[in-house]
Design an enzyme around this catalytic site. Structure first.
Site, mmCIF file in Angstrom:
data_model
loop_
_atom_site.group_PDB
_atom_site.id
_atom_site.type_symbol
_atom_site.label_atom_id
_atom_site.label_comp_id
_atom_site.label_asym_id
_atom_site.label_seq_id
_atom_site.Cartn_x
_atom_site.Cartn_y
_atom_site.Cartn_z
ATOM 1 N N CYS A 193 -1.973 9.517 2.595
ATOM 2 C CA CYS A 193 -1.566 8.933 1.311
ATOM 3 C C CYS A 193 -2.526 9.273 0.181
ATOM 4 O O CYS A 193 -2.108 9.369 -0.962
ATOM 5 C CB CYS A 193 -1.439 7.423 1.445
ATOM 6 S SG CYS A 193 -2.945 6.650 2.035
ATOM 7 N N GLU B 235 0.885 -1.174 0.000
ATOM 8 C CA GLU B 235 0.000 0.000 0.000
ATOM 9 C C GLU B 235 0.916 1.215 0.000
ATOM 10 O O GLU B 235 1.475 1.579 1.027
ATOM 11 C CB GLU B 235 -0.900 -0.014 1.244
ATOM 12 C CG GLU B 235 -1.917 -1.150 1.273
ATOM 13 C CD GLU B 235 -3.126 -0.906 0.375
ATOM 14 O OE1 GLU B 235 -3.359 0.257 -0.017
ATOM 15 O OE2 GLU B 235 -3.834 -1.874 0.066
HETATM 16 P P1 NAD Z 1 8.316 4.637 4.918
HETATM 17 O O1 NAD Z 1 8.269 3.823 3.683
HETATM 18 O O2 NAD Z 1 9.489 5.499 5.156
HETATM 19 O O3 NAD Z 1 8.199 3.698 6.209
HETATM 20 C C1 NAD Z 1 7.187 2.725 6.346
HETATM 21 C C2 NAD Z 1 7.692 1.595 7.225
HETATM 22 O O4 NAD Z 1 8.812 0.985 6.596
HETATM 23 C C3 NAD Z 1 8.150 2.031 8.610
HETATM 24 O O5 NAD Z 1 7.722 1.089 9.556
HETATM 25 C C4 NAD Z 1 9.672 2.035 8.490
HETATM 26 O O6 NAD Z 1 10.333 1.739 9.697
HETATM 27 C C5 NAD Z 1 9.920 0.947 7.479
HETATM 28 N N1 NAD Z 1 11.134 1.200 6.700
HETATM 29 C C6 NAD Z 1 11.710 2.399 6.423
HETATM 30 N N2 NAD Z 1 12.813 2.242 5.676
HETATM 31 C C7 NAD Z 1 12.948 0.912 5.477
HETATM 32 C C8 NAD Z 1 13.906 0.122 4.769
HETATM 33 N N3 NAD Z 1 14.932 0.670 4.139
HETATM 34 N N4 NAD Z 1 13.737 -1.225 4.763
HETATM 35 C C9 NAD Z 1 12.688 -1.796 5.381
HETATM 36 N N5 NAD Z 1 11.771 -1.088 6.069
HETATM 37 C C10 NAD Z 1 11.885 0.254 6.118
HETATM 38 O O7 NAD Z 1 6.958 5.470 4.912
HETATM 39 P P2 NAD Z 1 6.490 6.559 5.953
HETATM 40 O O8 NAD Z 1 7.318 7.781 5.786
HETATM 41 O O9 NAD Z 1 6.355 5.965 7.296
HETATM 42 O O10 NAD Z 1 4.996 6.843 5.426
HETATM 43 C C11 NAD Z 1 4.711 7.741 4.405
HETATM 44 C C12 NAD Z 1 4.504 7.037 3.084
HETATM 45 O O11 NAD Z 1 3.563 6.014 3.211
HETATM 46 C C13 NAD Z 1 3.952 7.974 2.016
HETATM 47 O O12 NAD Z 1 4.599 7.707 0.811
HETATM 48 C C14 NAD Z 1 2.498 7.584 1.922
HETATM 49 O O13 NAD Z 1 1.884 7.858 0.706
HETATM 50 C C15 NAD Z 1 2.547 6.131 2.211
HETATM 51 N N6 NAD Z 1 1.290 5.680 2.757
HETATM 52 C C16 NAD Z 1 0.506 4.860 2.016
HETATM 53 C C17 NAD Z 1 -0.722 4.461 2.509
HETATM 54 C C18 NAD Z 1 -1.646 3.566 1.734
HETATM 55 O O14 NAD Z 1 -2.569 3.042 2.347
HETATM 56 N N7 NAD Z 1 -1.444 3.359 0.465
HETATM 57 C C19 NAD Z 1 -1.129 4.881 3.767
HETATM 58 C C20 NAD Z 1 -0.286 5.702 4.485
HETATM 59 C C21 NAD Z 1 0.924 6.097 3.979
#
Ligand code: NAD
Length: 456
Positions: free
Chosen positions: A244, A210
Site C-alpha cells: 500500500c 487503512e
Molecule cells: P479489498 O478492498 O478488495 O479487500 C479487502 C478486504 O475486504 C478483503 O477481506 C475482502 O474480502 C473484503 N471485501 C472485498 N469486497 C468487499 C465488499 N464489497 N464488501 C465488504 N468487504 C469486501 O483490498 P485488497 O485487494 O485485498 O487489498 C489491496 C488494497 O488494500 C490496495 O488498495 C491497498 O492499497 C490497500 N492496502 C492498504 C493498506 C494500509 O495499511 N493502508 C495495507 C495493505 C493494503
C-alpha cells in the site's frame, strides 16, 4: 440466529462479563499470541510462499518480524498505557479531579487484505487485545493458504467467544458488516473502504480505514543518487510492488533523470538478478485478474527496463516506463504491481499539481539534501505519512502513527497508537462533596462577576 450473529453474541457476553478488562488477562493473551507465532513459524513461511511466492527474507522483515516487534513493545508498555490519566482541572472546578479512563470498545471486527495477509490481520489484533476488546478477523479470500493458517492458529490459541476467524469473500464480509460491532478496523481498497464506512454509518459504528492510493516518489536535483536508487528499488519491488505504501510513480527533476534511471537499473540487478522471473525468490502477483490488470498497463509509454512477464507463474519483472502523463491508464489508479512510471519536473513547486492529481496519497517520498525544500514538501503537500530520503521505513518505527488522510484512510495505528485506536477515552470529573461553589447557580449574587473573571 445465524452463525455469525451467534459468535458476535457470545463475544458480547464475554466482554460484558468483564473478562477482558484486567491487565493480567490482556498480557496473558498477548503472550499466547506471541507463542502462537513462534509455534507456527515454519508454517507461516510455507503458506506465504504458497500464496505469494514470498521469500523467507521478505516474510521475516515484512510479516513475522514486524508482528513480533509489535507484540514485544505492547507487552512492555501495556501497564503504563492502561492507567487512567490525570489531567488539570480549571479553578472554576475547584475541589474536583479530572481523569481520562481507557475503555475498550467491546466486540471488534478486523477485515484484512491479501498483500501482507498475516501482518495486516494480526497487527490490528494486537491493538484490539491490548485495549481489552474481543475480535472477529475476516482475512482475505485471495490468499487461501495463509487465511486457513490464520484460522487454524487462532482456533488453536483462543476461545471462539474471545477471538475468532470468519473466512469468506465480499458477501461474508457484508454479512459481518450487518452485525452490531463496537468497532470496525478495515484495511483494503478505497472502493471497499467506502462500502465499509457506509455500512458502519447505519449503526454509527466507529471505524478505522487503512486504504491505499497513488504514493509519489519525488527525486530532486541534489539527491544522492546511489542511495536514492537503492531505496526506491527496495520500496517499489518488495512484494512485487503489492504494497500500500510502495512508491507508485516517480517524479524526477529533469537534470538528473538519466543518471538516476541508470542507477536504478543497476540496483534492480543487484537485488533481484538479471532475470527475477527465474530467481525463484521473487513474489508473484496474487491472482490472474490482478496479473491481467497490471500487464494491461504495459502497452502504453516506453518500457525502458524490464517488461517481461510469465502468466503461468504470475510473475512480472521490475519494470520502468517512461513517457507517461496523467492521461495514461497507469496513472488512473493505484498500480499495486512492479511497474514504475516515470514523469519529470523542472521546478519543485510543479510537484504540487502532480500530487493534487491523486489527492491525499497514503505515502510520499522526497529525496533531496536541501532542508528548506524538505520542509516545503512536508508542510505544503497533503499525504498520510512518508520519508525524506527513504521509502517505506516510516512503517518500521512504531513511535510513528501509521494511517492515511482523506481518500487514503481515516485513523492510525502501530505501537501505542494501536492501543489508542481500540480504546475509547472516557472523561471523568470526580467532584468534591466537601464544599460547593455557589457561583455556578443562577441564583448566585456574585455569580456573573466571578464567572466573567474566571473566563478571562
Ligand atoms: P479489498 O478492498 O478488495 O479487500 C479487502 C478486504 O475486504 C478483503 O477481506 C475482502 O474480502 C473484503 N471485501 C472485498 N469486497 C468487499 C465488499 N464489497 N464488501 C465488504 N468487504 C469486501 O483490498 P485488497 O485487494 O485485498 O487489498 C489491496 C488494497 O488494500 C490496495 O488498495 C491497498 O492499497 C490497500 N492496502 C492498504 C493498506 C494500509 O495499511 N493502508 C495495507 C495493505 C493494503
Amino acid at each position: 440466529m445465524s452463525d455469525i450473529s451467534n459468535i458476535v453474541q457470545k463475544q458480547k457476553d464475554l466482554f460484558r462479563a468483564g473478562k477482558t478488562m484486567t491487565y493480567t488477562y490482556r498480557i496473558h493473551q498477548l503472550q499466547k499470541l506471541q507463542e502462537m507465532l513462534n509455534r507456527y513459524e515454519p508454517r507461516i513461511y510455507e503458506s506465504l510462499h504458497k500464496d505469494l511466492n514470498k521469500s523467507s527474507y521478505e516474510v521475516l522483515t515484512t510479516e513475522f518480524g514486524f508482528l513480533q516487534q509489535e507484540i514485544n513493545y505492547t507487552i512492555k508498555y501495556l501497564r503504563e498505557w492502561m492507567q487512567p490519566k490525570k489531567v488539570k482541572t480549571p479553578t472554576s472546578h475547584k475541589g474536583a479531579k479530572s481523569l481520562i479512563y481507557k475503555q475498550p470498545y467491546g466486540v471488534t471486527l478486523i477485515i484484512s487484505p491479501w498483500n501482507y495477509p498475516l501482518h495486516l490481520a494480526l497487527a490490528p489484533l494486537i491493538g484490539a487485545i491490548a485495549a481489552g476488546n474481543t475480535a472477529i478477523i475476516k482475512p482475505s479470500e485471495l490468499t487461501p493458504y495463509t487465511s486457513d493458517l490464520i484460522e487454524e492458529m487462532i482456533e488453536d490459541t483462543f476461545e471462539e467467544k474471545y477471538i475468532t476467524v470468519v473466512q469468506g469473500d465480499a458477501e461474508i464480509s457484508q454479512q459481518l458488516l450487518e452485525e452490531p460491532f463496537d468497532y470496525i478496523f478495515f484495511t483494503g481498497s478505497v472502493p471497499v473502504g467506502k462500502i465499509v464506512m457506509e455500512k458502519a454509518s447505519k449503526q454509527l459504528i466507529p471505524v478505522t480505514l487503512e486504504l491505499g492510493g497513488k504514493s509519489p516518489c519525488i527525486v530532486d536535483r541534489d539527491a544522492k543518487i546511489e542511495y536514492t536508487a537503492k531505496r526506491i528499488v527496495w520500496g517499489k519491488f518488495v512484494n512485487a510492488g503489492q504494497t500500500c505504501v510502495a512508491p507508485d510513480y516517480l517524479l524526477i527533476q529533469e537534470s538528473i533523470k538519466q543518471k538516476l534511471l541508470d542507477q536504478i537499473k543497476i540496483e534492480v540487478e543487484k537485488m533481484y538478478g538479471e532475470n527475477p522471473l527465474q530467481s525463484g525468490e521473487y513474489t508473484k502477483i496474487v491472482n490472474d485478474k490482478h496479473f491481467d490488470r497490471i500487464t494491461n498497463y504495459l502497452d502504453e509509454g516506453n518500457i525502458i527496463y524490464g517488461g517481461e512477464t510469465d502468466r503461468t507463474n504470475r510473475l512480472i519483472n521490475p519494470t520502468l516506463i517512461d513517457n507517461i502523463d496523467w492521461n495514461s491508464k497507469i496513472m488512473q489508479d493505484e498500480i499495486f504491481g512492479p511497474l514504475l512510471p516515470i514523469m519529470t519536473f523542472n521546478k519543485l513547486d510543479e510537484v504540487y499539481d502532480h500530487v493534487e492529481h491523486s489527492r491525499n496519497p497514503l505515502a510520499l517520498y522526497y529525496f533531496s539534501e536541501n532542508e528548506k525544500n524538505q520542509e516545503w514538501i512536508v508542510k505544503n503537500l497533503s499525504f498520510g505519512g512518508g520519508c525524506i530520503n527513504d521509502t517505506m521505513m516510516h512503517l518500521g518505527n512504531n513511535q510513528l502513527p501509521f494511517g492515511g488522510i482523506g481518500t487514503s484512510g481515516i485513523g492510525k495505528y502501530h505501537g501505542k497508537h494501536s492501543f489508542e485506536t481500540f480504546t475509547h477515552e472516557k472523561s471523568i470529573l470526580k467532584q468534591t462533596t466537601a464544599f460547593d461553589l455557589a457561583f455556578r447557580y443562577p441564583n448566585s449574587k456574585m455569580g456573573r462577576k466571578i464567572i466573567k473573571k474566571l473566563f478571562k
